[in-house]
Design a protein around this motif. Structure first.
Motif, mmCIF file in Angstrom:
data_model
loop_
_atom_site.group_PDB
_atom_site.id
_atom_site.type_symbol
_atom_site.label_atom_id
_atom_site.label_comp_id
_atom_site.label_asym_id
_atom_site.label_seq_id
_atom_site.Cartn_x
_atom_site.Cartn_y
_atom_site.Cartn_z
ATOM 1 N N ASP A 34 0.958 -1.160 -0.208
ATOM 2 C CA ASP A 34 -0.022 -0.188 0.079
ATOM 3 C C ASP A 34 0.911 1.216 -0.132
ATOM 4 O O ASP A 34 2.205 1.246 0.345
ATOM 5 N N SER A 35 0.280 2.314 -0.481
ATOM 6 C CA SER A 35 0.802 3.814 -0.396
ATOM 7 C C SER A 35 0.076 4.728 -0.504
ATOM 8 O O SER A 35 -1.050 4.682 -1.148
ATOM 9 N N TRP A 36 0.135 5.702 0.551
ATOM 10 C CA TRP A 36 -0.562 6.953 0.334
ATOM 11 C C TRP A 36 0.140 8.136 -0.139
ATOM 12 O O TRP A 36 -0.189 9.153 -0.490
ATOM 13 N N LEU A 37 1.254 7.822 -0.545
ATOM 14 C CA LEU A 37 2.410 8.864 -1.087
ATOM 15 C C LEU A 37 2.213 8.976 -2.393
ATOM 16 O O LEU A 37 3.008 8.650 -3.446
ATOM 17 N N HIS A 38 1.034 9.624 -2.796
ATOM 18 C CA HIS A 38 0.765 10.010 -4.159
ATOM 19 C C HIS A 38 0.166 11.303 -4.106
ATOM 20 O O HIS A 38 -0.604 11.648 -3.283
ATOM 21 N N VAL A 86 0.681 2.506 6.994
ATOM 22 C CA VAL A 86 0.957 1.645 5.922
ATOM 23 C C VAL A 86 -0.119 0.900 5.163
ATOM 24 O O VAL A 86 0.232 -0.038 4.372
ATOM 25 N N GLY A 145 2.165 6.695 4.808
ATOM 26 C CA GLY A 145 3.275 5.868 4.588
ATOM 27 C C GLY A 145 2.855 4.946 3.332
ATOM 28 O O GLY A 145 2.195 5.107 2.668
ATOM 29 N N GLU A 146 4.177 4.326 3.292
ATOM 30 C CA GLU A 146 3.972 3.207 1.989
ATOM 31 C C GLU A 146 4.718 2.153 2.632
ATOM 32 O O GLU A 146 5.950 2.201 3.233
#
Length: 229
Positions: free
Chosen positions: A45-49, A183, A74-75
């Protein structure tokens, strides 16, 4: 795996924080039906977009000045391998932990609910995973929780702690999000790895560890690991 002549099947088992618990549930049924099945459970998973971060800011969920209950995005990725003990021995793989219990449930009162949460779904998941334990002699020694700074998750755990107090040796928990950030779907595999490493390195407070996680969609899950004998 197909190039090696091995039969392989890929499934999307679940989504969000608790998705990997649902995957372990499916893997446990598969291994019970077919002792030769080797199951890999991966969470990524990733929130970093950019668009996702803007959405989190708009929803006031991103930790920043002026937001009282946001989380740090986080990712990460993590993977577990599950197998029947006989297959594990044939493959000469070490026994790192035993899946003692696993259970998922649904929460009706989501983060956006006006009534808030009463922890019913997570309580059901914890009780289901712990149903195999001989309480009070086999209480859970360590707890890895996906609490991330959001008020909803902290309030949920408060109700779960009251409803399931008999399961836990202590109501203290580890919240890795304070070091990793949130994450998402990678939390359960990584939380399980923390438990496994505590067994291997002999700093675990006892032989049992539980990982709990809740997805925004209402899926709740609990995974109970035990140190191998």
């Amino acid at each position: 795996m197909r190039r090696l002549g091995l039969q392989a099947e890929v499934r999307v088992a679940g989504h969000g924080h608790a998705g990997a618990v649902q995957a372990v549930e499916q893997a446990a049924r598969l291994v019970a039906d077919d002792p030769d099945a080797l199951c890999w459970v991966a969470g990524v998973d990733s929130w970093l977009h950019a668009d996702t971060l803007l959405w989190l800011e708009d929803q006031r969920r991103c930790a920043q000045p002026g937001v009282r209950s946001g989380f740090i995005p986080g990712e990460a990725a993590g993977c577990l391998v599950l197998a029947h003990p006989d297959l594990r021995r044939r493959l000469r793989l070490p026994a790192l932990a035993v899946v003692r219990g696993v259970h998922t449930a649904r929460e009706a009162h989501l983060r956006t609910s006006e009534t808030g949460t009463f922890g019913e779904g997570m309580s059901d998941a914890v009780a289901g995973a712990a149903s195999v334990l001989r309480l009070p002699d086999e209480q859970v020694d360590a707890h890895y929780n996906d609490i991330n700074g959001e008020r909803y998750r902290s309030e949920e755990w408060g109700f779960v702690a009251m409803r399931t107090a008999a399961v836990w040796k202590s109501l203290q928990y580890e919240a890795p999000a304070d070091r990793w950030g949130d994450v998402g779907a990678a939390f359960v595999p990584l939380g399980a790895i923390l438990g496994v490493q505590s067994f291997r390195r002999a700093y675990a407070p006892g032989p049992r560890a539980m990982i709990t996680a809740g997805s925004d969609t209402g899926l709740r899950g609990a995974l109970l690991l035990q140190r191998p004998t």
